[in-house]
Write an enzyme that holds these catalytic residues in place. Structure first.
Site, PDB file in Angstrom:
ATOM      1  N   HIS A   1     -31.482  -4.441 -15.811  1.00 44.11           N
ATOM      2  CA  HIS A   1     -30.201  -5.350 -15.807  1.00 44.11           C
ATOM      3  C   HIS A   1     -29.914  -5.696 -17.233  1.00 44.11           C
ATOM      4  O   HIS A   1     -28.721  -5.198 -17.979  1.00 44.11           O
ATOM      5  CB  HIS A   1     -29.519  -5.822 -14.607  1.00 44.11           C
ATOM      6  N   SER A  47     -22.712  -7.033 -19.247  1.00 45.43           N
ATOM      7  CA  SER A  47     -22.049  -7.052 -18.355  1.00 45.43           C
ATOM      8  C   SER A  47     -20.483  -7.771 -17.728  1.00 45.43           C
ATOM      9  O   SER A  47     -20.145  -7.334 -18.551  1.00 45.43           O
ATOM     10  CB  SER A  47     -23.002  -7.628 -17.497  1.00 45.43           C
TER      11      SER A  47
END
Length: 252
Positions: free
Chosen positions: A227, A90
Site C-alpha cells: 500500500h 489513499s
C-alpha cells in the site's frame, strides 16, 4: 500559507505546481521533500491538515467542506497564477477530488492532470463500501480495519507516538468517508488526464470508474510494493519520472 502548505523548496520560476495530498494520518514530510527531487520546472506543495505537525494544537477538521474551503482560500492565488496538478494517495485521494470539484464548480479552475494512488474510484462500489464502513474506536480494532482497507501502518514503538498516529489516522479516515461523489448530477466533471497508481502487493481496488470522471485520457500503472509502495526509493523514482513526463507533455 505556511500553516496549511509545506513547500521545502520554493521555485518562483517553475512552470507549474504539483499539489500533494497525504494519506490518512500522514504529515507533509514524505511528499513535501519531492520538491527537492523534481526538476526546476515543477514546484511541490503538500497540504497539512489540522491536528498534526505545526498544527498539532488545532482541533481536527470535522467535515470535508471546512478542509476544501481552507485549502482553496489559501491556494487560490497560486492556482490562478500558473498551471497545477494534484497527486493524492489513499484516503487523501478523496480530499483532493473534493478540492478539485470545488475549484471547477466555483472558479472554473481545473488541474492539468490528476495523479491518484491506491484508492477506489469515487463513483465505484468499493468507495461506497468504504463510506459505509464503521471505524472502530479501539486502536487495535481500528488498525485491523485499516489492514482490510489496504493500509499497513508502520507504527513507532513509543506508546504515545503510536496512539497519536492512530488517532490522527482515524480522524482522517472519518473525514474521507464524508466525501460524496454523485456523478449522475454532474455529468463528466473533469476534462484533464487521470493517471492511477497502485502497489503490486496491495489489495485490489475498484478503479474502472476513474474513466468515467473525465473526458481526458486515463492510464493505470502498477508499481512494485504494498500500500505504501511510493515510499520505496525505486517506486518513488518511477513516480517522479512519470509525473514529470506527463506534466511536460501537457505543454507546460
Amino acid at each position: 500559507m505556511e500553516k496549511v502548505v509545506a513547500c521545502v523548496q520554493k521555485k518562483p520560476n517553475a512552470l507549474c505546481r504539483l499539489i500533494c495530498f497525504p494519506w490518512a494520518g500522514g504529515g507533509t514530510s514524505q511528499l513535501a521533500r519531492w520538491g527537492r527531487v523534481f526538476n526546476n520546472s515543477i514546484e511541490v506543495f503538500c497540504i497539512r491538515l489540522p491536528g498534526r505537525e505545526s498544527r498539532v494544537e488545532e482541533p481536527f477538521a470535522k467535515d470535508m467542506t471546512s478542509v476544501v474551503n481552507e485549502v482553496t482560500s489559501v491556494l487560490l492565488k497560486e492556482l490562478k497564477e500558473k498551471p497545477f496538478a494534484f497527486f493524492a494517495h489513499s484516503f487523501g485521494t478523496y480530499m483532493s477530488l473534493a478540492v478539485a470539484l470545488h475549484l471547477k464548480e466555483k472558479y472554473r479552475l481545473e488541474p492539468v492532470h490528476l495523479f491518484m494512488s491506491s484508492a477506489h474510484a469515487p463513483n465505484s462500489g468499493g468507495h461506497l463500501a468504504l463510506k459505509s464502513m464503521t471505524l472502530p474506536d479501539e486502536d487495535n480494532e481500528f488498525l485491523a480495519c485499516m489492514e482490510i482497507v489496504g493500509g499497513s501502518y508502520q507504527l513507532p514503538r513509543d506508546a504515545d507516538a503510536r496512539k497519536n498516529i492512530v488517532r490522527t489516522s482515524r480522524e482522517d479516515a472519518r473525514l474521507s468517508q464524508a466525501f460524496s461523489f454523485e456523478k449522475e448530477k454532474m455529468n463528466t466533471p473533469f476534462s484533464c488526464d487521470v493517471t492511477y497508481f497502485c502497489g503490486s502487493d496491495d489489495k485490489i481496488y475498484d478503479i474502472q470508474g476513474w474513466r468515467e470522471i473525465t473526458s481526458g485520457d486515463t492510464s493505470f500503472y502498477e508499481l512494485p510494493g504494498d500500500h505504501f509502495y511510493l515510499l520505496k526509493p525505486s517506486s518513488e523514482s518511477l513516480l517522479i519520472k512519470h509525473i514529470t513526463r506527463c506534466m511536460e507533455n501537457a505543454g507546460l
